[in-house]
Design a protein around this motif. Sequence first.
Motif, mmCIF file in Angstrom:
data_model
loop_
_atom_site.group_PDB
_atom_site.id
_atom_site.type_symbol
_atom_site.label_atom_id
_atom_site.label_comp_id
_atom_site.label_asym_id
_atom_site.label_seq_id
_atom_site.Cartn_x
_atom_site.Cartn_y
_atom_site.Cartn_z
ATOM 1 N N GLY A 53 2.809 -23.400 -0.965
ATOM 2 C CA GLY A 53 1.707 -22.187 -2.136
ATOM 3 C C GLY A 53 0.511 -23.038 -2.629
ATOM 4 O O GLY A 53 -0.323 -22.478 -3.441
ATOM 5 N N LEU A 54 1.568 -23.639 -3.370
ATOM 6 C CA LEU A 54 1.390 -24.230 -4.516
ATOM 7 C C LEU A 54 0.070 -25.431 -3.813
ATOM 8 O O LEU A 54 -0.574 -25.661 -4.867
ATOM 9 N N GLY A 96 -2.600 -18.920 -2.021
ATOM 10 C CA GLY A 96 -1.426 -19.769 -1.932
ATOM 11 C C GLY A 96 -0.579 -19.510 -3.331
ATOM 12 O O GLY A 96 0.822 -19.479 -3.165
ATOM 13 N N LEU A 97 -1.229 -19.251 -4.363
ATOM 14 C CA LEU A 97 -0.962 -17.956 -5.702
ATOM 15 C C LEU A 97 0.808 -17.588 -4.812
ATOM 16 O O LEU A 97 1.349 -17.033 -5.848
ATOM 17 N N VAL A 98 0.156 -16.359 -4.456
ATOM 18 C CA VAL A 98 0.801 -15.303 -3.613
ATOM 19 C C VAL A 98 1.609 -15.497 -3.429
ATOM 20 O O VAL A 98 2.988 -15.264 -3.719
ATOM 21 N N ILE A 99 1.624 -16.627 -2.753
ATOM 22 C CA ILE A 99 2.994 -16.862 -1.464
ATOM 23 C C ILE A 99 3.754 -17.681 -2.641
ATOM 24 O O ILE A 99 5.071 -17.355 -2.003
ATOM 25 N N GLY A 103 7.707 -16.742 -2.642
ATOM 26 C CA GLY A 103 8.210 -17.755 -2.488
ATOM 27 C C GLY A 103 9.375 -17.092 -3.432
ATOM 28 O O GLY A 103 10.598 -17.102 -3.049
ATOM 29 N N GLN A 104 9.151 -17.711 -4.587
ATOM 30 C CA GLN A 104 9.657 -17.177 -6.070
ATOM 31 C C GLN A 104 10.899 -16.202 -6.064
ATOM 32 O O GLN A 104 11.956 -15.575 -6.202
ATOM 33 N N ALA A 105 10.050 -14.762 -5.847
ATOM 34 C CA ALA A 105 10.747 -13.528 -4.727
ATOM 35 C C ALA A 105 12.364 -13.840 -4.617
ATOM 36 O O ALA A 105 12.794 -13.081 -4.198
ATOM 37 N N LEU A 106 11.930 -14.830 -3.621
ATOM 38 C CA LEU A 106 13.008 -14.537 -1.935
ATOM 39 C C LEU A 106 14.374 -15.465 -2.650
ATOM 40 O O LEU A 106 15.265 -15.146 -2.675
#
Length: 164
Positions: A53-54, A96-99, A103-106
């Motif tokens: 995402g970054l 990308g930022l939402v992804i 990723g952090q949520a996971l």
Amino acid sequence: MRKSTAAVGSAAFFVVAPGTVVGLIPWLITRWELPDSTPVWRVVLGVLLIVAGLMPAVHAFVQIAKAGGTPMPLAPPERLVVNGFNRYLRNPMYVGLVIAILGQALLFGSRGLVLYAAVVWIITASFVHWYEEPTLSYQYGAEYETYRHNVPAWLPRWRPWVPR
């Protein structure tokens, strides 16, 4: 704008805007604490999503600086940037930022971050629809309209768009 000035402005804006959206606020929600029972697959997949995402966000900032501008609406690039990830979708930085948030949520097992990612996307999509697209259309005219017609906003093309 000189490229060196654009690079400094882009770097500062990157720290403030995406840094807040993908760094500070997720930290405030999760304190970046892994639950004790986090499976390895979730750590690996979460980190991969964060990095993936970054990448478009960093790439977009670099390309915009090379074009003599910043992502800030007050100091846009001198030319329309349609290379790299922008050949696959019009909003790679936002996607990308939402992804990265997901990723952090996971990674941290946070439903709060999933909700936050949805809110970020709604705000971003509204900003794009009501401000960014009309502004780009006005600023770059037919060039942007051709790009907009050929490259989707949120779901990537299978093959990169090549302007004529």
